[in-house]
Design an enzyme around this catalytic site. Structure first.
Site, PDB file in Angstrom:
ATOM      1  N   LYS A  22     -21.331  31.610 -22.652  1.00 48.86           N
ATOM      2  CA  LYS A  22     -20.933  30.368 -23.679  1.00 48.86           C
ATOM      3  C   LYS A  22     -19.502  30.342 -23.465  1.00 48.86           C
ATOM      4  O   LYS A  22     -19.038  29.031 -23.401  1.00 48.86           O
ATOM      5  CB  LYS A  22     -21.054  30.930 -24.933  1.00 48.86           C
ATOM      6  CG  LYS A  22     -20.259  30.235 -26.218  1.00 48.86           C
ATOM      7  CD  LYS A  22     -20.703  30.421 -27.646  1.00 48.86           C
ATOM      8  CE  LYS A  22     -19.644  31.666 -28.013  1.00 48.86           C
ATOM      9  NZ  LYS A  22     -18.168  31.418 -28.261  1.00 48.86           N
ATOM     10  N   ASN A  23     -18.623  31.209 -23.364  1.00 45.46           N
ATOM     11  CA  ASN A  23     -17.255  30.972 -23.172  1.00 45.46           C
ATOM     12  C   ASN A  23     -16.729  30.336 -21.887  1.00 45.46           C
ATOM     13  O   ASN A  23     -15.566  30.097 -21.795  1.00 45.46           O
ATOM     14  CB  ASN A  23     -16.508  32.475 -23.230  1.00 45.46           C
ATOM     15  CG  ASN A  23     -16.562  32.783 -25.020  1.00 45.46           C
ATOM     16  OD1 ASN A  23     -16.994  32.048 -25.826  1.00 45.46           O
ATOM     17  ND2 ASN A  23     -16.054  33.918 -25.297  1.00 45.46           N
ATOM     18  N   CYS A 126     -10.298  30.802 -39.807  1.00 41.68           N
ATOM     19  CA  CYS A 126     -11.430  31.357 -39.429  1.00 41.68           C
ATOM     20  C   CYS A 126     -11.532  32.705 -39.759  1.00 41.68           C
ATOM     21  O   CYS A 126     -10.494  33.395 -39.961  1.00 41.68           O
ATOM     22  CB  CYS A 126     -11.186  31.167 -37.610  1.00 41.68           C
ATOM     23  SG  CYS A 126     -12.542  32.157 -36.760  1.00 41.68           S
ATOM     24  N   ARG A 131      -5.733  32.437 -36.364  1.00 40.63           N
ATOM     25  CA  ARG A 131      -5.713  31.760 -35.122  1.00 40.63           C
ATOM     26  C   ARG A 131      -4.880  30.506 -34.854  1.00 40.63           C
ATOM     27  O   ARG A 131      -5.345  29.509 -35.078  1.00 40.63           O
ATOM     28  CB  ARG A 131      -7.247  31.529 -34.648  1.00 40.63           C
ATOM     29  CG  ARG A 131      -8.019  32.903 -34.564  1.00 40.63           C
ATOM     30  CD  ARG A 131      -9.420  32.831 -34.206  1.00 40.63           C
ATOM     31  NE  ARG A 131      -9.772  32.642 -32.916  1.00 40.63           N
ATOM     32  CZ  ARG A 131     -11.131  32.671 -32.517  1.00 40.63           C
ATOM     33  NH1 ARG A 131     -12.069  32.140 -33.425  1.00 40.63           N
ATOM     34  NH2 ARG A 131     -11.203  32.681 -31.451  1.00 40.63           N
ATOM     35  N   ASP A 317     -14.356  40.678 -27.896  1.00 35.00           N
ATOM     36  CA  ASP A 317     -15.797  40.264 -28.203  1.00 35.00           C
ATOM     37  C   ASP A 317     -16.829  41.401 -28.134  1.00 35.00           C
ATOM     38  O   ASP A 317     -18.135  41.053 -28.492  1.00 35.00           O
ATOM     39  CB  ASP A 317     -16.289  39.049 -27.383  1.00 35.00           C
ATOM     40  CG  ASP A 317     -15.380  37.986 -27.817  1.00 35.00           C
ATOM     41  OD1 ASP A 317     -14.712  37.889 -28.683  1.00 35.00           O
ATOM     42  OD2 ASP A 317     -15.430  37.019 -27.049  1.00 35.00           O
ATOM     43  N   ARG A 409     -25.163  30.987 -32.293  1.00 38.40           N
ATOM     44  CA  ARG A 409     -23.869  30.399 -31.866  1.00 38.40           C
ATOM     45  C   ARG A 409     -23.776  30.874 -30.219  1.00 38.40           C
ATOM     46  O   ARG A 409     -23.294  30.216 -29.491  1.00 38.40           O
ATOM     47  CB  ARG A 409     -22.808  30.487 -32.617  1.00 38.40           C
ATOM     48  CG  ARG A 409     -22.740  29.755 -33.908  1.00 38.40           C
ATOM     49  CD  ARG A 409     -21.406  29.729 -34.432  1.00 38.40           C
ATOM     50  NE  ARG A 409     -20.391  29.835 -33.492  1.00 38.40           N
ATOM     51  CZ  ARG A 409     -19.177  30.611 -33.477  1.00 38.40           C
ATOM     52  NH1 ARG A 409     -18.828  31.456 -34.600  1.00 38.40           N
ATOM     53  NH2 ARG A 409     -18.354  30.496 -32.715  1.00 38.40           N
TER      54      ARG A 409
HETATM   55  C1  UD1 Z   1     -11.475  33.087 -26.550  1.00 38.47           C
HETATM   56  C2  UD1 Z   1     -12.896  33.466 -26.792  1.00 38.47           C
HETATM   57  C3  UD1 Z   1     -13.230  34.458 -27.907  1.00 38.47           C
HETATM   58  C4  UD1 Z   1     -12.387  35.591 -27.698  1.00 38.47           C
HETATM   59  C5  UD1 Z   1     -11.073  35.224 -27.413  1.00 38.47           C
HETATM   60  C6  UD1 Z   1     -10.219  36.540 -26.856  1.00 38.47           C
HETATM   61  C7  UD1 Z   1     -14.012  31.294 -26.264  1.00 38.47           C
HETATM   62  C8  UD1 Z   1     -14.698  29.916 -26.646  1.00 38.47           C
HETATM   63  N1  UD1 Z   1     -13.501  32.049 -27.290  1.00 38.47           N
HETATM   64  O1  UD1 Z   1     -10.955  32.531 -27.850  1.00 38.47           O
HETATM   65  O2  UD1 Z   1     -14.660  34.718 -27.677  1.00 38.47           O
HETATM   66  O3  UD1 Z   1     -12.580  36.390 -28.697  1.00 38.47           O
HETATM   67  O4  UD1 Z   1     -10.702  34.250 -26.400  1.00 38.47           O
HETATM   68  O5  UD1 Z   1     -10.648  37.112 -25.750  1.00 38.47           O
HETATM   69  O6  UD1 Z   1     -13.518  31.448 -25.001  1.00 38.47           O
HETATM   70  N2  UD1 Z   1      -2.997  32.586 -30.644  1.00 38.47           N
HETATM   71  C9  UD1 Z   1      -1.827  32.351 -30.924  1.00 38.47           C
HETATM   72  N3  UD1 Z   1      -1.461  31.248 -30.814  1.00 38.47           N
HETATM   73  C10 UD1 Z   1      -2.087  30.103 -30.139  1.00 38.47           C
HETATM   74  C11 UD1 Z   1      -3.382  30.512 -29.592  1.00 38.47           C
HETATM   75  C12 UD1 Z   1      -3.857  31.845 -29.734  1.00 38.47           C
HETATM   76  O7  UD1 Z   1      -1.110  33.221 -31.678  1.00 38.47           O
HETATM   77  O8  UD1 Z   1      -1.759  28.999 -29.853  1.00 38.47           O
HETATM   78  C13 UD1 Z   1      -3.565  34.189 -30.677  1.00 38.47           C
HETATM   79  C14 UD1 Z   1      -4.894  34.241 -31.595  1.00 38.47           C
HETATM   80  O9  UD1 Z   1      -4.854  34.231 -32.768  1.00 38.47           O
HETATM   81  C15 UD1 Z   1      -5.287  35.538 -31.168  1.00 38.47           C
HETATM   82  C16 UD1 Z   1      -4.779  35.705 -29.505  1.00 38.47           C
HETATM   83  O10 UD1 Z   1      -3.744  34.854 -29.354  1.00 38.47           O
HETATM   84  O11 UD1 Z   1      -4.759  36.586 -31.909  1.00 38.47           O
HETATM   85  C17 UD1 Z   1      -5.625  35.421 -28.420  1.00 38.47           C
HETATM   86  O12 UD1 Z   1      -6.480  34.226 -28.753  1.00 38.47           O
HETATM   87  P1  UD1 Z   1      -7.253  33.449 -27.703  1.00 38.47           P
HETATM   88  O13 UD1 Z   1      -7.231  34.056 -26.335  1.00 38.47           O
HETATM   89  O14 UD1 Z   1      -6.419  32.046 -27.569  1.00 38.47           O
HETATM   90  O15 UD1 Z   1      -8.564  33.355 -28.292  1.00 38.47           O
HETATM   91  P2  UD1 Z   1      -9.542  31.865 -28.040  1.00 38.47           P
HETATM   92  O16 UD1 Z   1      -9.193  31.303 -26.651  1.00 38.47           O
HETATM   93  O17 UD1 Z   1      -9.475  31.082 -29.201  1.00 38.47           O
END
Ligand code: UD1
Length: 430
Positions: A22-23, A126, A131, A317, A409
């Site tokens: 999915k990711n 969320c 996030r 995850d 999902r």
């Molecule tokens: C992706 C995955 C999710 C997984 C996560 C971490 C998909 C669709 N989802 O989510 O399943 O749990 O990676 O491996 O691929 N953060 C910030 N600022 C930002 C962006 C992120 O502080 O602008 C923080 C987030 O709150 C979190 C951390 O960075 O604490 C990691 O998040 P991120 O790697 O961005 O997760 P996703 O890409 O949303």
């Protein structure tokens, strides 16, 4: 709302086909916005999130054609989907759509790169934490974009002549922000160097697909990725990589229930750290042709401490599922979550099955119990809900999991895959 009924106690034996990730599928689908040619993706999983993104992309002008499913002998099927965005119909991603799926926010990268502008709703809160999107804003600003927040939306505008390559180092590792930078920088003028990039296999998969489309990306899978911008991208055909989270989930299920299962269509090297933890917990895990074989011993689970980290560390995850496994270990283990601040909602639900877990900040202390007993439980998020399924498989009696839309999902045909291996799992539609 559907529920899943599980009668625990059966060992798992047989073959479980692993679906496309999915990711990986989500960012790959979004990459179709970068070209007017057709991007064909094979091995696209049939999941609520994928269907949701199909609708969102349709709103931006992407034509989508789904090719039939091919049933294979092991019960797997593959879906090939063609995405064609001749012209971008709309550069706005509205709140109603983005709030349903956070990853749809990522359209900001290709829309900005191709059209020079995008108006994308902030994803909002969320269940697993706040996030934020600061890293996306900083990264795209480094490429010359003007980013302004207005009425819950980000208005992004590229400079005249398009985005400009730059050096940018993320202060924190983010999978999504890395995906967006890869897509945006592929069509920028000049070279971009991203430091502290996410190293997840899904980032490598996206980079491989973009390169097949004509991008010039090197270093994906390391912390430094270099992207030489090109003026346009073409279509390509790309196979979505196997789902390492689904792989790890079923491996943990077998470790917990006992049995002998081959996970087909997956690759052990995608999840080394998790496999190591499962082995230390007492299961035998080996690479076999076309997949992974897991032999679990059920009652002899050893306690193992884990800490979630960005790849190649233990994936957040799989944290809930591993905690599920540890509830039946012969001793005390600790699970520490470092990626998301509120990812322990499964603790209360696992406790309903008889697990003994205490929380202290970001660490859970799990005292293994000799048996779990089935109970009604509620799914709270995608990965938490599958940890309840795994625990239910190992519990005595009946477990009823409600709010299973979370499972839909991210887990393709879960009941069917488990039932084929001897589990008693059924979906009840009310
Ligand atoms: C992706 C995955 C999710 C997984 C996560 C971490 C998909 C669709 N989802 O989510 O399943 O749990 O990676 O491996 O691929 N953060 C910030 N600022 C930002 C962006 C992120 O502080 O602008 C923080 C987030 O709150 C979190 C951390 O960075 O604490 C990691 O998040 P991120 O790697 O961005 O997760 P996703 O890409 O949303």
């Amino acid at each position: 709302m559907d529920r899943i009924r599980i009668v625990g106690g059966n060992a798992l034996n047989g073959i479980i086909p692993i679906s496309g990730a999915k990711n990986a599928a989500l960012p790959l689908m979004i990459a179709s916005l970068l070209t007017s040619d057709t991007l064909t993706l094979e091995n696209v999983p049939h999941l609520a999130d994928v269907e949701g993104l199909i609708r969102i992309l349709g709103n931006h002008g992407v034509d989508i054609a789904v090719n039939g499913r091919r049933e294979h002998q092991d019960g797997s099927y593959s879906r090939t989907v063609h995405f064609t965005c001749r012209t971008v119909a709309d550069t706005t991603a509205p709140y109603e759509l983005v709030s349903k799926m956070r990853a749809s926010f990522w359209v900001i990268g290709p829309l900005l790169a191709r059209e020079g502008q995008a108006r994308v709703s902030l994803p909002g809160g969320c269940a697993i934490g706040t996030r934020p999107v600061d890293l996306f804003i900083e990264g795209l600003t480094a490429l010359g974009a003007e980013m302004e927040i207005d009425g819950g939306y980000i208005n992004a505008k590229a400079p005249k002549g398009g985005l400009i390559g730059a050096r940018y180092t993320f202060p924190k590792v983010s999978v999504g922000a890395t995906h967006v930078m890869l897509m945006a920088a592929s069509l920028a003028r000049g070279t971009t160097v991203i430091g502290n990039a996410a190293r997840e296999p899904e980032v490598v998969d996206l980079a491989n697909c973009l390169n097949a489309m004509g991008a010039k990306i090197s270093g994906a899978g390391t912390a430094t990725i270099t992207i030489e911008g090109v003026t346009s991208l073409s279509g390509a055909r790309h196979r979505v990589l196997p789902d390492r989270i689904e792989t790890g989930t079923y491996a943990m299920a077998v470790a917990m229930t006992g049995g002998d299962v081959t996970l087909s269509g997956t690759d052990i090297t995608l999840l080394d750290t998790a496999i190591e933890a499962i082995r230390r917990a007492g299961a035998e895990v080996s690479a076999v042709e076309g997949g992974i074989r897991v032999i679990g011993h059920g009652d002899q689970i050893r306690p193992v401490d884990i800490v979630t980290e960005p790849f190649p560390g233990f994936p957040t995850d799989l944290q809930a599922q591993f905690m599920g496994l540890m509830t039946r270990a012969n001793g005390v283990s600790h699970v520490t979550e470092t990626i998301f601040e509120n990812r322990f909602m499964h603790v209360q639900e696992l406790a309903r099955l008889g697990a003994k877990i205490t929380l202290s900040g970001q660490t859970a202390r799990i005292e293994g119990v000799t048996r779990l007993r089935g109970a009604p439980v509620m799914a709270t998020d995608l990965r938490a809900s599958v940890s309840l399924v795994i625990a239910g498989l190992a519990a005595e009696g009946e477990t009823m999991v409600s709010r299973v839309y979370h499972l839909d999902r991210g887990f393709e045909r879960l009941e069917e895959k488990l039932t084929r291996c001897g589990a008693i799992v059924e979906r009840i539609s009310d």
